[in-house]
Write a protein that holds these residues in place. Structure first.
Motif, PDB file in Angstrom:
ATOM      1  N   ALA A  91       0.834  -1.207   0.000  1.00  0.00           N
ATOM      2  CA  ALA A  91       0.000   0.000   0.000  1.00  0.00           C
ATOM      3  C   ALA A  91       0.865   1.251   0.000  1.00  0.00           C
ATOM      4  O   ALA A  91       0.549   2.237  -0.660  1.00  0.00           O
ATOM      5  CB  ALA A  91      -0.933  -0.006   1.199  1.00  0.00           C
ATOM      6  N   TRP A  92       1.980   1.204   0.760  1.00  0.00           N
ATOM      7  CA  TRP A  92       2.891   2.358   0.751  1.00  0.00           C
ATOM      8  C   TRP A  92       3.429   2.600  -0.634  1.00  0.00           C
ATOM      9  O   TRP A  92       3.462   3.718  -1.123  1.00  0.00           O
ATOM     10  CB  TRP A  92       4.044   2.138   1.731  1.00  0.00           C
ATOM     11  CG  TRP A  92       3.622   2.313   3.146  1.00  0.00           C
ATOM     12  CD1 TRP A  92       3.610   1.361   4.118  1.00  0.00           C
ATOM     13  CD2 TRP A  92       3.127   3.505   3.769  1.00  0.00           C
ATOM     14  NE1 TRP A  92       3.136   1.869   5.290  1.00  0.00           N
ATOM     15  CE2 TRP A  92       2.839   3.199   5.111  1.00  0.00           C
ATOM     16  CE3 TRP A  92       2.904   4.811   3.315  1.00  0.00           C
ATOM     17  CZ2 TRP A  92       2.329   4.117   6.008  1.00  0.00           C
ATOM     18  CZ3 TRP A  92       2.403   5.742   4.201  1.00  0.00           C
ATOM     19  CH2 TRP A  92       2.117   5.395   5.537  1.00  0.00           C
ATOM     20  N   LYS A  93       3.847   1.496  -1.306  1.00  0.00           N
ATOM     21  CA  LYS A  93       4.374   1.640  -2.666  1.00  0.00           C
ATOM     22  C   LYS A  93       3.301   2.168  -3.593  1.00  0.00           C
ATOM     23  O   LYS A  93       3.554   3.026  -4.438  1.00  0.00           O
ATOM     24  CB  LYS A  93       4.878   0.287  -3.179  1.00  0.00           C
ATOM     25  CG  LYS A  93       6.156  -0.184  -2.513  1.00  0.00           C
ATOM     26  CD  LYS A  93       6.672  -1.431  -3.229  1.00  0.00           C
ATOM     27  CE  LYS A  93       7.700  -2.152  -2.385  1.00  0.00           C
ATOM     28  NZ  LYS A  93       7.913  -3.523  -2.834  1.00  0.00           N
ATOM     29  N   GLN A  94       2.079   1.647  -3.425  1.00  0.00           N
ATOM     30  CA  GLN A  94       0.986   2.077  -4.288  1.00  0.00           C
ATOM     31  C   GLN A  94       0.701   3.569  -4.078  1.00  0.00           C
ATOM     32  O   GLN A  94       0.374   4.275  -5.025  1.00  0.00           O
ATOM     33  CB  GLN A  94      -0.269   1.234  -3.996  1.00  0.00           C
ATOM     34  CG  GLN A  94      -1.465   1.568  -4.863  1.00  0.00           C
ATOM     35  CD  GLN A  94      -1.390   0.946  -6.251  1.00  0.00           C
ATOM     36  OE1 GLN A  94      -0.345   0.441  -6.657  1.00  0.00           O
ATOM     37  NE2 GLN A  94      -2.486   0.986  -6.991  1.00  0.00           N
ATOM     38  N   ALA A  95       0.848   4.013  -2.815  1.00  0.00           N
ATOM     39  CA  ALA A  95       0.624   5.440  -2.543  1.00  0.00           C
ATOM     40  C   ALA A  95       1.667   6.282  -3.272  1.00  0.00           C
ATOM     41  O   ALA A  95       1.351   7.338  -3.848  1.00  0.00           O
ATOM     42  CB  ALA A  95       0.672   5.698  -1.042  1.00  0.00           C
ATOM     43  N   VAL A  96       2.923   5.796  -3.262  1.00  0.00           N
ATOM     44  CA  VAL A  96       3.981   6.506  -4.001  1.00  0.00           C
ATOM     45  C   VAL A  96       3.659   6.507  -5.485  1.00  0.00           C
ATOM     46  O   VAL A  96       3.781   7.531  -6.179  1.00  0.00           O
ATOM     47  CB  VAL A  96       5.359   5.853  -3.726  1.00  0.00           C
ATOM     48  CG1 VAL A  96       6.420   6.458  -4.629  1.00  0.00           C
ATOM     49  CG2 VAL A  96       5.727   5.995  -2.261  1.00  0.00           C
ATOM     50  N   ILE A  97       3.210   5.339  -5.973  1.00  0.00           N
ATOM     51  CA  ILE A  97       2.854   5.228  -7.397  1.00  0.00           C
ATOM     52  C   ILE A  97       1.724   6.194  -7.746  1.00  0.00           C
ATOM     53  O   ILE A  97       1.725   6.817  -8.809  1.00  0.00           O
ATOM     54  CB  ILE A  97       2.438   3.768  -7.716  1.00  0.00           C
ATOM     55  CG1 ILE A  97       3.661   2.841  -7.648  1.00  0.00           C
ATOM     56  CG2 ILE A  97       1.794   3.677  -9.098  1.00  0.00           C
ATOM     57  CD1 ILE A  97       3.289   1.378  -7.556  1.00  0.00           C
ATOM     58  N   PHE A  98       0.775   6.324  -6.823  1.00  0.00           N
ATOM     59  CA  PHE A  98      -0.324   7.275  -7.025  1.00  0.00           C
ATOM     60  C   PHE A  98       0.242   8.682  -7.210  1.00  0.00           C
ATOM     61  O   PHE A  98      -0.180   9.420  -8.112  1.00  0.00           O
ATOM     62  CB  PHE A  98      -1.273   7.199  -5.823  1.00  0.00           C
ATOM     63  CG  PHE A  98      -2.293   8.296  -5.764  1.00  0.00           C
ATOM     64  CD1 PHE A  98      -3.218   8.467  -6.788  1.00  0.00           C
ATOM     65  CD2 PHE A  98      -2.347   9.147  -4.665  1.00  0.00           C
ATOM     66  CE1 PHE A  98      -4.174   9.472  -6.716  1.00  0.00           C
ATOM     67  CE2 PHE A  98      -3.292  10.159  -4.601  1.00  0.00           C
ATOM     68  CZ  PHE A  98      -4.197  10.327  -5.625  1.00  0.00           C
ATOM     69  N   GLY A  99       1.231   9.013  -6.394  1.00  0.00           N
ATOM     70  CA  GLY A  99       1.887  10.314  -6.525  1.00  0.00           C
ATOM     71  C   GLY A  99       2.564  10.455  -7.886  1.00  0.00           C
ATOM     72  O   GLY A  99       2.417  11.481  -8.563  1.00  0.00           O
ATOM     73  N   ILE A 100       3.282   9.396  -8.306  1.00  0.00           N
ATOM     74  CA  ILE A 100       3.948   9.441  -9.614  1.00  0.00           C
ATOM     75  C   ILE A 100       2.905   9.569 -10.724  1.00  0.00           C
ATOM     76  O   ILE A 100       3.078  10.327 -11.690  1.00  0.00           O
ATOM     77  CB  ILE A 100       4.798   8.167  -9.816  1.00  0.00           C
ATOM     78  CG1 ILE A 100       5.923   8.126  -8.768  1.00  0.00           C
ATOM     79  CG2 ILE A 100       5.372   8.107 -11.229  1.00  0.00           C
ATOM     80  CD1 ILE A 100       6.708   6.833  -8.756  1.00  0.00           C
ATOM     81  N   GLY A 101       1.808   8.832 -10.581  1.00  0.00           N
ATOM     82  CA  GLY A 101       0.717   8.890 -11.554  1.00  0.00           C
ATOM     83  C   GLY A 101       0.194  10.306 -11.689  1.00  0.00           C
ATOM     84  O   GLY A 101      -0.007  10.809 -12.810  1.00  0.00           O
ATOM     85  N   LEU A 102       0.003  10.967 -10.532  1.00  0.00           N
ATOM     86  CA  LEU A 102      -0.459  12.355 -10.564  1.00  0.00           C
ATOM     87  C   LEU A 102       0.554  13.242 -11.282  1.00  0.00           C
ATOM     88  O   LEU A 102       0.184  14.164 -12.016  1.00  0.00           O
ATOM     89  CB  LEU A 102      -0.691  12.872  -9.137  1.00  0.00           C
ATOM     90  CG  LEU A 102      -2.072  12.645  -8.525  1.00  0.00           C
ATOM     91  CD1 LEU A 102      -2.128  13.248  -7.131  1.00  0.00           C
ATOM     92  CD2 LEU A 102      -3.174  13.248  -9.398  1.00  0.00           C
ATOM     93  N   GLY A 103       1.849  12.922 -11.059  1.00  0.00           N
ATOM     94  CA  GLY A 103       2.904  13.674 -11.738  1.00  0.00           C
ATOM     95  C   GLY A 103       2.792  13.546 -13.245  1.00  0.00           C
ATOM     96  O   GLY A 103       2.799  14.550 -13.980  1.00  0.00           O
ATOM     97  N   PHE A 104       2.654  12.306 -13.725  1.00  0.00           N
ATOM     98  CA  PHE A 104       2.499  12.070 -15.165  1.00  0.00           C
ATOM     99  C   PHE A 104       1.246  12.763 -15.699  1.00  0.00           C
ATOM    100  O   PHE A 104       1.221  13.282 -16.809  1.00  0.00           O
ATOM    101  CB  PHE A 104       2.425  10.559 -15.444  1.00  0.00           C
ATOM    102  CG  PHE A 104       3.758   9.941 -15.693  1.00  0.00           C
ATOM    103  CD1 PHE A 104       4.172   9.640 -16.990  1.00  0.00           C
ATOM    104  CD2 PHE A 104       4.617   9.650 -14.640  1.00  0.00           C
ATOM    105  CE1 PHE A 104       5.406   9.076 -17.224  1.00  0.00           C
ATOM    106  CE2 PHE A 104       5.847   9.086 -14.868  1.00  0.00           C
ATOM    107  CZ  PHE A 104       6.259   8.795 -16.157  1.00  0.00           C
TER     108      PHE A 104
END
Lengths: 438, 479
Positions: A91-104
């Motif tokens: 879930a922590w990784k997914q939260a980071v990925i969510f942040g990266i997704g928002l960046g993209f």
């Protein structure tokens, strides 16, 4: 209330949902000792991230559809809660990925001030798309999982290229069909030259190739389905769509009966409780466990955090619970009602996507928005349909919900493209209607 | 193009509707069938989520307890048997991977907390995790260990019970196994030729030999046709059922009393008695003792054997022409009996002719420490009159005082018993002894069988001393 106001308002229930979801999981996992600080922190951080996206849309795409973004946030929130419940570290990784997704998401919006720029690079994009599709089969970087070639990996970094390929191919198809649609619409069938039919045969061949080379029925359905949808929209000629559909079904039937890998998949789909198929590596075990966990959920489910996922020895009962089978775990925990709630969320997202397509003024934008919506809907159908035994189960992620960097990032890019089309489409009408556009 | 887009939007809606319908199919409509699907191990795994009740010995030592792995909703309990081999056959085992046996199987509803659906329903409403109930057994660890060490690795079984209540205090069967090894070594244990997983005490099928003469004597005395002083010819080679019958060692006896005949285990006397009493009377008394049916023990029925006359694996009744009642009366013919059944025979005589229902579980205790159920002693059958039982009791004292069972004597305590030596295949004997003590106020009854005794060895030599050891321990503890 203006469009952006509605969007902001839509984020509130999403934040409540993620806070309540984490609370439920924490109550179940820790007897409630950490509820106060942790859930409010989660809810707060998530709301903050969503607000950043919202402010960005407000600045760059003020007229865009107000519902798409909160719906995507809702699905992400649902996925984060469910992944947190399955494995906290993921879930922590997914939260980071969510942040990266928002960046993209933001970068895409910044780079593409005008969506029609994409038309200029359509062949480059097509080639990139095909390369992305074939990359998992390349020696050295390709990875085989459960008999299918779906990802490339360098070291521990894994990348599901099909997630990006789907966007590239839709962009290409939208641009290409927009160009040739006049010929296809007006031309009498025998007169339509190979020049125009040729690329379509290539696409059919690519879909078949995907079935055999990449061994992935799911992606193949998604790509060919999106192609048929766009062909239909562009030409309104069932005389073109139906033979193409027949050609696809014929090819699929042929491979189902001649390729052992595809054949096993079909057998496992039809007879998931056969002991032989159940015990076979890559057999029906996944599907059987998926159905068992849905049965365990019933009407209202066991509650967030209450489904049984592991055995005494720590081995999982439900394989790939955080990716392919996450829908089965969701039904297990929140029941038929929760499952249908999630499906309705997808339906609303897809409907807003098609609505965007109808509002768009130029052919390319229409086809692009409709194609992206169609491929998104098909992806939901392929994975949820696989998990619920509507079609053979293949490994595709559940958009915005499944764990996985490529999937989340690609879907945020897809969302950005829809919003760009939407902003332009509604900008004109907003002006015409004196600002009262709904 | 907008019309086509609207149509596609409709198709997407229909596709998602199909997904909703299929979700409903698996989660609600077909859910029960899926839960009953044999490949679905969730119901079994669910039992691991609640701690199973403890199995306690008579001294409150734990026979079966739980360990767990994981935390919170991933917590899984599994069984641990701290006394290892000691109660392997009596308590059995319970593992998700290998199923269950023994008390773990027969008491599963109590131990897993699923007894009484109403209770668990309210537990679920209340939201508290349900928990199994503990069971307190009559099993006595010290006497059980004594029995095991007395058998000293020889194949056989010992069952001891309190004749006044029917409480089974010892159930030893050799070879045994360590129930903690079941998950890892089940296949191996199952393959071993000496069958360590097989409970000889409840399933072993042995010819009872002369211990069965107690049943014949009971039938003779209680039917009023004989008294302890009845004089019967003990001549060797007397014709019984048309075939001459030998006494042990070919001994010849003149006309002797029934008491003397039991003391010296004279075959021809009991053979004649059996013939005179007839099949109907003999079978009637056998049934009263509990033969011809599986014992009403609180043990899995699949792990118990009904003692009686067998032909081709079928239980015979009194009307069967295959029954040679004369040879049956001395414990030969087609008799196959379990040590548990012979302990019940001794117990019925000891308790004044009243057979108490054998049982291992004494109490069910809830997780809160409250006693939920007490299993009292109840009568299984009135086998014979108190007078007949007292006469038979006297006769059996002579066996230990001056007959074939002198090896069972205990310092300062009068013991009553009966020996048995049955020919087993391969030129070996099964050595038997059944007994109770103190004879004037019995507090313990026991049956011992030792397989593979040498041909020259008798039940009196091989089995009687084992009975004495177990009785000595239990008498001290039964007070």
């Amino acid at each position: 209330m203006g469009a952006r106001g509605r969007e902001l308002f839509g984020l509130l229930p999403v934040t409540l949902m993620i806070t309540a979801g984490f609370t439920a999981v924490l109550i179940s996992q820790t007897s409630g000792s950490q509820i106060n600080k942790v859930t409010l922190t989660y809810g707060g951080i998530f709301l903050g991230a969503c607000l950043i996206g919202h402010i960005f849309i407000r600045a760059r795409l003020p007229h865009a559809d107000p519902y798409l973004y909160p719906l995507a946030a809702l699905m992400t929130a649902f996925g984060l809660v469910e992944i947190y419940r399955i494995d906290q570290s993921l879930a922590w990784k997914q939260a980071v990925i969510f942040g990266i997704g928002l960046g993209f998401f933001c970068v895409t919006i910044m780079l593409l001030r005008d969506i029609r720029v994409l038309e200029r690079y359509r062949y480059t994009i097509a080639i990139i798309g095909i390369l992305l599709l074939l990359a998992p089969r390349l020696p050295g970087i390709g990875k085989q999982v459960n008999g299918a070639y779906l990802s490339v990996g360098v070291g521990s970094f894994q990348f599901q290229t099909a997630e990006f390929a789907k966007i590239a191919i839709v962009i290409f198809l939208a641009s290409y069909l927009n160009d040739v649609r006049d010929v296809l619409v007006r031309g009498r069938l025998p007169r339509i030259s190979m020049k125009h039919l040729g690329p379509m045969l290539v696409i059919w061949g690519a879909a078949m190739l995907m079935l055999v080379v990449i061994r992935d029925l799911g992606s193949s359905i998604m790509f060919f389905g999106a192609f048929l949808a766009l062909l239909y929209i562009a030409t309104n000629r069932l005389s073109l769509v139906l033979p193409a559909l027949a050609a696809f079904l014929g090819g699929a039937w042929f491979f189902a009966n001649s390729t052992p890998h595809v054949q096993d998949r079909v057998d496992s789909w039809l007879h998931p409780f056969s002991q032989k198929l159940y015990d076979m590596p890559g057999g029906s075990y996944q599907l059987a466990q998926s159905l068992f966990s849905q049965a365990d959920g019933g009407l209202f489910g066991r509650g967030f955090g209450e489904a049984m996922l592991t055995q005494t020895n720590g081995q999982p009962i439900v394989p790939a619970a955080h990716t392919d089978l996450i829908y089965a775990v969701i039904v297990n925990e929140v029941g038929l009602f929760g499952g249908i709630g999630l499906l309705i969320t997808y339906l609303l997202f897809v409907s807003r996507g098609f609505k965007t397509a109808t509002l768009a003024s130029d052919g390319f934008s229409k086809l692009l928005a409709a194609g992206l919506s169609a491929v998104f809907a098909l992806q939901v159908f392929v994975i949820v349909g696989g998990v619920t035994k509507v079609i053979p189960l293949t490994g595709v992620t559940l958009p915005f919900v499944s764990y996985g960097g490529s999937s989340v990032v690609a879907n945020f890019v897809l969302l950005a493209l829809l919003l760009i089309v939407s902003d332009r489409a509604r900008r004109g009408r907003y002006a015409e209607s004196g600002g009262l556009m709904r | 193009m907008n019309r086509q887009i609207a149509r596609l939007s409709l198709i997407a809606t229909l596709l998602i509707l199909v997904l909703a319908v299929f979700t409903a199919r698996w989660s609600v409509i077909d859910a029960t069938a899926l839960k009953n699907e044999p490949l679905n191990r969730r119901p079994l795994l669910e039992q691991q989520q609640i701690p199973r009740g403890l199995i306690l010995a008579r001294d409150n030592s734990k026979i079966a307890e739980n360990r767990h792995v994981g935390t919170h909703q991933n917590k899984r309990y599994y069984r641990v048997y701290p006394q290892n081999n000691v109660f392997s056959h009596a308590a059995g085992y319970a593992f998700v991977s290998r199923g269950s046996s023994g008390l773990e199987q027969s008491q599963n509803d109590v131990l897993s907390g699923t007894a009484g659906d109403l209770g668990s329903f309210f537990d679920e409403i209340a939201g508290g995790p349900s928990q199994g109930d503990d069971i307190k057994t009559a099993l006595d660890p010290e006497a059980q260990k004594t029995a095991i060490s007395a058998l000293a690795g020889r194949q056989g079984a010992i069952v001891a019970m309190d004749p006044r209540s029917g409480a089974v205090q010892v159930m030893a069967s050799q070879p045994d196994y360590n129930p903690n090894d079941i998950p890892a070594k089940f296949a191996e244990l199952n393959r071993q030729s000496n069958s360590p997983l097989f409970n000889r005490a409840t399933q072993g099928q042995y010819p009872p030999g002369s211990t069965f003469k107690v049943v014949t004597a009971a039938a003779g005395l209680d039917s009023g046709k004989y008294t302890p002083d009845s004089q019967i010819s003990g001549k060797n080679n007397k014709v019984i059922s048309g075939v001459p019958l030998q006494n042990f060692g070919g001994e010849n006896f003149a006309s002797i009393s029934l008491t003397d005949a039991l003391t010296h285990s004279v075959n021809t006397v009991f053979g004649e008695m059996g013939e005179k009493l007839g099949k109907k009377t003999m079978f009637d008394y056998m049934t009263r003792f509990g033969f011809n049916a599986k014992p009403p023990l609180d043990y899995p029925r699949s792990q118990m054997f009904a003692s009686g006359e067998y032909k081709n694996g079928k239980l015979l009744d009194a009307n069967s022409p295959s029954v040679d009642v004369g040879r049956m009366a001395i414990g030969q013919d087609k008799l196959q009996v379990t040590p548990l059944q012979m302990a019940m025979v001794a117990s019925a005589v000891a308790n004044g002719g009243k057979l108490m229902r054998p049982h291992m579980v004494e109490k069910v205790v809830g997780p809160d420490g409250r006693t939920k159920d007490t299993i009292g002693s109840d009568e299984q059958s009135r086998v014979m009159s108190e007078k007949s039982a007292s006469e038979l009791n006297q006769m059996m004292r002579h066996v230990v005082e001056s007959g074939t069972g002198t090896a069972a004597q205990l310092q300062g305590i009068q013991v009553a018993g009966k020996t048995g030596t049955a020919e087993a295949p391969g030129g070996f004997n099964d050595a038997w002894f059944i007994a109770f003590a103190p004879a004037d106020n019995p507090k313990v009854a026991v049956a011992v069988v030792v397989e593979h005794a040498q041909q020259s060895q008798t039940g009196g030599e091989v089995a009687a001393p084992l009975a004495a050891q177990v009785m000595r321990v239990l008498l001290r503890r039964n007070g």
